[in-house]
Design a protein around this motif. Structure first.
Motif, short mmCIF file in Angstrom:
data_model
loop_
_atom_site.label_atom_id
_atom_site.label_comp_id
_atom_site.label_asym_id
_atom_site.label_seq_id
_atom_site.Cartn_x
_atom_site.Cartn_y
_atom_site.Cartn_z
N UNK A 136 9.83 -5.97 -1.04
CA UNK A 136 10.13 -5.41 0.28
C UNK A 136 9.59 -4.00 0.44
N UNK A 137 8.76 -3.53 -0.50
CA UNK A 137 8.02 -2.29 -0.32
C UNK A 137 8.66 -1.04 -0.87
N UNK A 138 9.55 -1.16 -1.83
CA UNK A 138 10.18 0.02 -2.43
C UNK A 138 9.57 0.27 -3.80
N UNK A 141 0.81 -1.22 0.00
CA UNK A 141 0.00 0.00 0.00
C UNK A 141 0.85 1.27 0.00
N UNK A 142 1.89 1.32 0.81
CA UNK A 142 2.70 2.54 0.94
C UNK A 142 3.38 2.95 -0.37
N UNK A 143 4.10 2.06 -1.06
CA UNK A 143 4.70 2.50 -2.33
C UNK A 143 3.67 2.79 -3.42
N UNK A 144 2.53 2.13 -3.40
CA UNK A 144 1.49 2.41 -4.39
C UNK A 144 0.91 3.81 -4.14
N UNK A 145 0.65 4.13 -2.87
CA UNK A 145 0.17 5.48 -2.53
C UNK A 145 1.16 6.54 -2.98
N UNK A 146 2.44 6.27 -2.76
CA UNK A 146 3.50 7.21 -3.15
C UNK A 146 3.50 7.42 -4.66
#
Length: 133
Positions: free
Chosen positions: A115-117, A46-51
């Motif tokens: 890993x979320x990057x 979710x975090x990298x997609x939001x970014x």
């Protein structure tokens, strides 16, 4: 000789009664296991997609302020294994940001690592914005 016979009989009886152990995955979700794993993977990113979405639409003057996206409307296009089994993975997703009551505003390709990057993103198309005033 009698000890050897007893020993061999004991070994043969233990080996012949070897029952395989079966384990079953318990799925406590409302979807099939494959779908559940897909949604879990997408939600973990979710975090990298939001970014990526905020980067894609930051200069779009017509973009709604509160663009969101849903994991159930996101497609996994490709999972690329980089360094062999258990190594790093790149996940390519097709995301459709929306506003208000799930009115799709655009389509984007987003590439993230497991890993979320955030690795890369590409804007595909923008839909007409509907105003309900």
């Amino acid at each position: 000789m009698k000890k050897l016979t007893i020993f061999l009989t004991l070994i043969i009886s233990l080996v012949s009664y070897d029952t395989p152990a079966f384990s079953q995955t318990v799925n406590e979700a409302d979807t099939e296991l494959c779908e559940t794993i897909k949604y879990a993977l997408i939600n973990s990113l979710r975090e990298p997609i939001d970014k990526a979405i905020s980067e894609i639409y930051k200069d779009d003057e017509g973009a709604p302020e509160s663009l969101m996206w849903a994991s159930y409307d996101t497609e996994i296009l490709k999972i690329k294994q980089l360094y062999g089994v258990g190594g790093a993975y790149e996940i390519t997703l097709k995301v459709k940001p929306y506003y208000r009551a799930h009115i799709t505003y655009g389509e984007d390709i987003i590439v993230v690592s497991a890993d979320g990057k955030l690795i890369d993103y590409e804007h595909l198309k923008t839909y007409l914005r509907m105003d309900f005033n």
